[in-house]
Each structure stands twice: as C-alpha cells, then as structure tokens.
Design an enzyme around this catalytic site. Sequence first.
Site, PDB file in Angstrom:
ATOM      1  N   ILE A   1     -58.911  13.939  -6.457  1.00  0.00           N
ATOM      2  CA  ILE A   1     -58.176  13.024  -5.564  1.00  0.00           C
ATOM      3  C   ILE A   1     -58.500  12.959  -4.472  1.00  0.00           C
ATOM      4  O   ILE A   1     -58.503  12.087  -3.206  1.00  0.00           O
ATOM      5  CB  ILE A   1     -56.892  13.715  -5.387  1.00  0.00           C
ATOM      6  CG1 ILE A   1     -55.877  14.116  -6.842  1.00  0.00           C
ATOM      7  CG2 ILE A   1     -55.605  13.506  -4.214  1.00  0.00           C
ATOM      8  CD1 ILE A   1     -54.542  14.896  -6.445  1.00  0.00           C
TER       9      ILE A   1
ATOM     10  N   ASP B   1     -66.709  21.027   0.604  1.00  0.00           N
ATOM     11  CA  ASP B   1     -65.631  21.802  -0.760  1.00  0.00           C
ATOM     12  C   ASP B   1     -66.810  23.291  -0.943  1.00  0.00           C
ATOM     13  O   ASP B   1     -67.614  22.520  -0.949  1.00  0.00           O
ATOM     14  CB  ASP B   1     -65.458  20.511  -2.185  1.00  0.00           C
ATOM     15  CG  ASP B   1     -64.534  21.066  -3.634  1.00  0.00           C
ATOM     16  OD1 ASP B   1     -64.221  20.558  -3.365  1.00  0.00           O
ATOM     17  OD2 ASP B   1     -65.716  22.110  -3.540  1.00  0.00           O
TER      18      ASP B   1
ATOM     19  N   ASP C   1     -46.438  17.003   2.724  1.00  0.00           N
ATOM     20  CA  ASP C   1     -46.102  16.747   0.795  1.00  0.00           C
ATOM     21  C   ASP C   1     -45.530  17.594   0.561  1.00  0.00           C
ATOM     22  O   ASP C   1     -44.473  17.974   0.018  1.00  0.00           O
ATOM     23  CB  ASP C   1     -46.234  15.737   0.077  1.00  0.00           C
ATOM     24  CG  ASP C   1     -45.797  15.039  -0.651  1.00  0.00           C
ATOM     25  OD1 ASP C   1     -44.857  14.960  -0.966  1.00  0.00           O
ATOM     26  OD2 ASP C   1     -46.511  15.762  -2.637  1.00  0.00           O
TER      27      ASP C   1
ATOM     28  N   GLU D   1     -40.465  26.040  -0.719  1.00  0.00           N
ATOM     29  CA  GLU D   1     -40.194  24.860  -1.172  1.00  0.00           C
ATOM     30  C   GLU D   1     -38.741  24.213  -1.930  1.00  0.00           C
ATOM     31  O   GLU D   1     -37.763  23.314  -1.341  1.00  0.00           O
ATOM     32  CB  GLU D   1     -41.656  23.545  -2.335  1.00  0.00           C
ATOM     33  CG  GLU D   1     -42.081  23.224  -1.308  1.00  0.00           C
ATOM     34  CD  GLU D   1     -43.374  22.369  -2.565  1.00  0.00           C
ATOM     35  OE1 GLU D   1     -42.701  21.962  -3.635  1.00  0.00           O
ATOM     36  OE2 GLU D   1     -44.226  21.679  -1.392  1.00  0.00           O
TER      37      GLU D   1
ATOM     38  N   HIS E   1     -42.730  16.273  -1.914  1.00  0.00           N
ATOM     39  CA  HIS E   1     -43.468  17.277  -2.772  1.00  0.00           C
ATOM     40  C   HIS E   1     -43.269  15.174  -3.700  1.00  0.00           C
ATOM     41  O   HIS E   1     -43.107  16.031  -5.332  1.00  0.00           O
ATOM     42  CB  HIS E   1     -43.449  18.214  -3.719  1.00  0.00           C
ATOM     43  CG  HIS E   1     -44.539  18.457  -4.135  1.00  0.00           C
ATOM     44  ND1 HIS E   1     -44.459  20.190  -4.419  1.00  0.00           N
ATOM     45  CD2 HIS E   1     -44.908  17.780  -5.071  1.00  0.00           C
ATOM     46  CE1 HIS E   1     -45.566  20.502  -5.109  1.00  0.00           C
ATOM     47  NE2 HIS E   1     -46.064  18.994  -5.723  1.00  0.00           N
ATOM     48  N   ILE E   2     -43.847  14.530  -3.371  1.00  0.00           N
ATOM     49  CA  ILE E   2     -43.704  13.702  -4.269  1.00  0.00           C
ATOM     50  C   ILE E   2     -44.581  12.506  -4.338  1.00  0.00           C
ATOM     51  O   ILE E   2     -45.273  11.688  -4.484  1.00  0.00           O
ATOM     52  CB  ILE E   2     -42.891  12.377  -3.712  1.00  0.00           C
ATOM     53  CG1 ILE E   2     -43.410  12.096  -2.137  1.00  0.00           C
ATOM     54  CG2 ILE E   2     -40.862  13.164  -3.298  1.00  0.00           C
ATOM     55  CD1 ILE E   2     -42.127  10.716  -1.560  1.00  0.00           C
ATOM     56  N   GLY E   3     -45.629  13.037  -3.911  1.00  0.00           N
ATOM     57  CA  GLY E   3     -47.257  12.717  -4.775  1.00  0.00           C
ATOM     58  C   GLY E   3     -47.362  12.035  -6.281  1.00  0.00           C
ATOM     59  O   GLY E   3     -47.887  11.270  -6.320  1.00  0.00           O
ATOM     60  N   ALA E   4     -47.123  12.808  -7.008  1.00  0.00           N
ATOM     61  CA  ALA E   4     -47.118  12.942  -8.180  1.00  0.00           C
ATOM     62  C   ALA E   4     -45.960  11.294  -9.180  1.00  0.00           C
ATOM     63  O   ALA E   4     -45.613  11.522  -9.711  1.00  0.00           O
ATOM     64  CB  ALA E   4     -47.265  13.996  -9.041  1.00  0.00           C
TER      65      ALA E   4
END
Length: 302
Positions: free
Chosen positions: A150, A169, A250, A255, A273-276
């Site tokens: 991502i 990273d 998100d 939650e 939490h609508i990323g996917a």
Amino acid sequence: MRILIADQIHPEGIYYLKNAGFDVEEKLDLRNDELMNEIPIYDALIVRSKTKVTKEIIQAGTNLLVIGRAGVGLDNVDVVSAKERNIKVLNTPDVSTTSVAELVMGFMISAMRHIPQATASIKSGEWKKERFAGKELAGKTLGIVGIGRIGNAVAKRAASFDMEVIGFDPYVNNSERIQSVNFDTLLSKSDVVSFHVPLTESTYHMLSLKEIRKMKKGVVIINASRGGIIDEEGLKQGLDEGIVGAVALDTFELEKPFSTVLAGYENFIATPHIGAQTEEAQRRAGIEIAKVLANYLRDNKS
Ligand code: MLT
C-alpha cells in the site's frame, strides 16, 4: 467438506465454493457463544473483520482445518492459537491495495483543500471563500511510514501529483519510487505523513507527542492502516500546540464502540474504516478467499 461463512463476503465467492462442491453455510451475526456452538461441525471458517476468532472458538473448532480472512489484517484472528492447533490461517493481502491508496489520496486532497469542511459550510447556506484557502500537493514532501504494497501504491499516485516521496520502514529499504530515510528524518522533512504498517508491539503508538514535536509545523497526518499506531491523545496535543495542521483518519484505537478525543476539531477529517470498503476490493476479497481456501481444503483433505 463444510464451510461456515460468518461474515458477509461477495456472492461470487460463495458461488465459487458451492460450484467447487463444498457444503457452504452462511450464518451472519452470530454471537461469540453461538459461533462456539456451531463451529465443531465445520472444516473451514470464513470471516471478514467483524467476527473475532478467539482462542475459545479455535479450541471449539475440533474439525477446523483452515480459517479464511477475506481481507488483509489478521488482528481479529488468534493466529497463535490457530498455529498451536495446526489450523491454517489464510488472508487476501493484495485485494485492497488500490482502494486504500485511493482513499489516502482523497484524504490528502481533502485535508489540503478542506473539502469536507467546505461541503458542511455550503450545506449550511454559507459562502466563505477566504475561510477555505488551501495548499497544493505539488512540491510537498510525502513521508510514507511502511514501504509495503500500500505504501508503494500511495507513492505511485503521489508522484503523479508531483510530490516528493520519502519513506521509512525498518524492514524494507529498496523501493523504486520511495527514497528511504530514517524515522526522524521523515518526521522532520515531511509536509504530509501517511502510515501503512500493521499494528504490532513495535508499531503501537509509534507516533505520539514526542515524535509529533519533531514534525514540521502544519503537517498533515494520515492513518488508513490500523488504529493504535498513532496516539490520538498525542495528536490532540499536536493540534492544540499548532504543530499538526490537519489529521485524516480511517482507523482508530477504539472503533467498536467508537470514540476519539479528536471529534471536536475542525481540521480533523475521518471515515469509519472504509479503506477496503469498495465494490472492487470486496469482490476481489470474496473471490480470492474462496479460491485459496478451496485449494487448501482440496490439498489437505484426508
Ligand atoms: C483489512 O485489513 O482488510 C482492512 O483493513 C479492512 C478491514 O479490516 O475491515
């Protein structure tokens, strides 16, 4: 072989499994104790993020060979208990990359141009041009924390907006598109910082007030990976101190039930939490989990 689908997946995934000869039952919204009662007769369980596959459920699944998670994160599956019982856990890591990356670009533009706030203002009958003066993405530095699928997809899109892209990273330092830097450099150089790491002991609260105080004044902070990576109290303080220019989230530490200390801030924008949560990603997740799970059952039936 019997497969229990405990969270809704795309109908094409169910069709695939039935067509492949499996006995598929969809029982959505089971309580934890109900799932424990149901699970012993099944060889496989499919969930999304809603059902928590706890140690108790795994122990009750005396016939379980495999648990399929239609999606990326495995935080709702007790993978340690599954491993102890030799139950395979499968997920679909690639299916939501584009959807999440596009949401992140939407967050960036919305935060820079105040689109949600301007919409609310317009809807209340106002016309306040000066209040919504914004900034361009072009020429700004984007810091990506987590150079995986991502992170790279966001970098590709950000480059087309003429942003400079740097990234941090601890495990990856080679990416065509992202110049690797250490975390402190990323914090001090970025105009926008976006998080793309899983929630682990080492990423929990990796951005708190201490790190925020190393950031550029006016920085935009985005998190569409997992709640808990950013300390929301720290963000609140960062907004109060005028360091953080805007926050777009998100994912949240709490939650279900949802709660955040950021709710009252004008320059905080958010989604649940609508990323996917796109037609395309959900379809891919449903089909992909059906295929990998069917292959596993076929290869491992006794
Ligand atoms: C995922 O891990 O697949 C996404 O965050 C979506 C979700 O968990 O609902």
